[in-house]
Design a protein around this motif. Structure first.
Motif, PDB file in Angstrom:
ATOM      1  N   UNK A   1       0.881  -1.164   0.000  1.00 23.39           N
ATOM      2  CA  UNK A   1       0.000   0.000   0.000  1.00 23.39           C
ATOM      3  C   UNK A   1       0.913   1.207   0.000  1.00 23.39           C
ATOM      4  N   UNK A   2       0.644   2.177  -0.866  1.00 26.42           N
ATOM      5  CA  UNK A   2       1.499   3.360  -0.942  1.00 26.42           C
ATOM      6  C   UNK A   2       0.699   4.553  -1.430  1.00 26.42           C
ATOM      7  N   UNK A   3       1.299   5.719  -1.280  1.00 30.83           N
ATOM      8  CA  UNK A   3       0.655   6.918  -1.789  1.00 30.83           C
ATOM      9  C   UNK A   3       1.001   7.067  -3.269  1.00 30.83           C
ATOM     10  N   UNK A   4       0.229   7.888  -3.950  1.00 24.23           N
ATOM     11  CA  UNK A   4       0.494   8.169  -5.360  1.00 24.23           C
ATOM     12  C   UNK A   4       1.881   8.795  -5.483  1.00 24.23           C
ATOM     13  N   UNK A   5       2.224   9.676  -4.561  1.00 21.42           N
ATOM     14  CA  UNK A   5       3.539  10.316  -4.572  1.00 21.42           C
ATOM     15  C   UNK A   5       4.672   9.321  -4.425  1.00 21.42           C
ATOM     16  N   UNK A   6       4.491   8.338  -3.554  1.00 20.33           N
ATOM     17  CA  UNK A   6       5.519   7.307  -3.372  1.00 20.33           C
ATOM     18  C   UNK A   6       5.723   6.527  -4.663  1.00 20.33           C
ATOM     19  N   UNK A   7       4.644   6.232  -5.347  1.00 24.58           N
ATOM     20  CA  UNK A   7       4.741   5.513  -6.608  1.00 24.58           C
ATOM     21  C   UNK A   7       5.491   6.351  -7.645  1.00 24.58           C
ATOM     22  N   UNK A   8       5.139   7.617  -7.754  1.00 22.79           N
ATOM     23  CA  UNK A   8       5.803   8.499  -8.714  1.00 22.79           C
ATOM     24  C   UNK A   8       7.280   8.662  -8.363  1.00 22.79           C
ATOM     25  N   UNK A   9       7.595   8.696  -7.075  1.00 25.24           N
ATOM     26  CA  UNK A   9       8.986   8.865  -6.644  1.00 25.24           C
ATOM     27  C   UNK A   9       9.850   7.648  -6.906  1.00 25.24           C
ATOM     28  N   UNK A  10       9.245   6.514  -7.179  1.00 23.30           N
ATOM     29  CA  UNK A  10      10.041   5.333  -7.520  1.00 23.30           C
ATOM     30  C   UNK A  10      10.806   5.560  -8.818  1.00 23.30           C
ATOM     31  N   UNK A  11      10.341   6.520  -9.608  1.00 23.63           N
ATOM     32  CA  UNK A  11      11.071   6.899 -10.797  1.00 23.63           C
ATOM     33  C   UNK A  11      10.781   6.078 -12.033  1.00 23.63           C
ATOM     34  N   UNK A  12       9.765   5.215 -11.999  1.00 20.44           N
ATOM     35  CA  UNK A  12       9.478   4.388 -13.161  1.00 20.44           C
ATOM     36  C   UNK A  12       8.581   5.086 -14.179  1.00 20.44           C
ATOM     37  N   UNK A  13       7.945   6.164 -13.772  1.00 18.89           N
ATOM     38  CA  UNK A  13       6.892   6.725 -14.604  1.00 18.89           C
ATOM     39  C   UNK A  13       6.997   8.238 -14.637  1.00 18.89           C
ATOM     40  N   UNK A  14       6.509   8.806 -15.697  1.00 16.99           N
ATOM     41  CA  UNK A  14       6.402  10.252 -15.759  1.00 16.99           C
ATOM     42  C   UNK A  14       5.225  10.688 -14.902  1.00 16.99           C
ATOM     43  N   UNK A  15       5.401  11.747 -14.132  1.00 15.59           N
ATOM     44  CA  UNK A  15       4.400  12.190 -13.168  1.00 15.59           C
ATOM     45  C   UNK A  15       2.994  12.328 -13.718  1.00 15.59           C
ATOM     46  N   UNK A  16       2.846  12.930 -14.893  1.00 21.41           N
ATOM     47  CA  UNK A  16       1.501  13.147 -15.429  1.00 21.41           C
ATOM     48  C   UNK A  16       0.842  11.822 -15.812  1.00 21.41           C
ATOM     49  N   UNK A  17       1.640  10.857 -16.249  1.00 18.99           N
ATOM     50  CA  UNK A  17       1.079   9.564 -16.636  1.00 18.99           C
ATOM     51  C   UNK A  17       0.626   8.746 -15.440  1.00 18.99           C
ATOM     52  N   UNK A  18       1.285   8.938 -14.299  1.00 19.80           N
ATOM     53  CA  UNK A  18       0.927   8.164 -13.115  1.00 19.80           C
ATOM     54  C   UNK A  18      -0.527   8.428 -12.736  1.00 19.80           C
TER      55      UNK A  18
END
Length: 152
Positions: free
Chosen positions: A50-67
């Motif tokens: 379980x994670x926040x949207x920000x944590x997922x974006x910070x993993x660096x796998x995705x461009x922020x707008x696409x997340x």
């Protein structure tokens, strides 16, 4: 050295695209039309966490707008559950739904089979370990350049 360096960068980018094509083929084989390969990659990376949207974006796998767009689709199609964080009302937590867990487990089996078959192509644990070590060094090198705003 420059030619090898650039070829390495090109191969890494091509490998990512090819793996995304592999995911697309597997989703097509399963007859899944409500999730794309990028969304499946996000789903698998979240896994049973379980994670926040920000944590997922910070993993660096995705461009922020696409997340945000892809998470919205994953929630709409029943793969993720999204809930407001109780500690921070501005943030929301995501986790896999039952449908998402089932797909995660199917992808996990596919990756198990693929990793078992690597040996038939001359790839063993040591070669993957060495490759990963090199890729992490490149990652650290590029992070240093970005963080310190220098010219390599």
């Amino acid at each position: 050295m420059k030619a090898l360096y650039f070829e390495t960068i090109s191969v890494v980018e091509r490998l990512h695209r090819q793996f995304m094509d592999v995911l697309k083929v597997e989703l097509d084989r399963m007859g899944l039309q409500d999730i794309n390969n990028v969304q499946c990659f996000i789903l698998y990376n979240v896994g049973k966490n379980e994670m926040t949207v920000g944590e997922l974006a910070n993993r660096g796998y995705y461009l922020g707008s696409n997340v945000s767009y892809n998470l919205k689709k994953l929630v709409e199609n029943g793969y993720f559950i999204q809930e407001k964080s109780q500690r921070d009302k501005r943030a929301s937590k995501i986790r896999l739904s039952e449908k998402g867990i089932k797909l995660y487990e199917k992808i996990d089996v596919i990756l198990d089979k693929q990793s078992e078959n690597l040996c038939h192509n001359g790839i063993n644990d040591q070669s993957l370990t060495d490759t990963l070590r090199l890729l992490r060094k490149l990652d650290a090198f590029w992070n240093f350049i970005i963080t310190h705003n220098i010219r390599g």
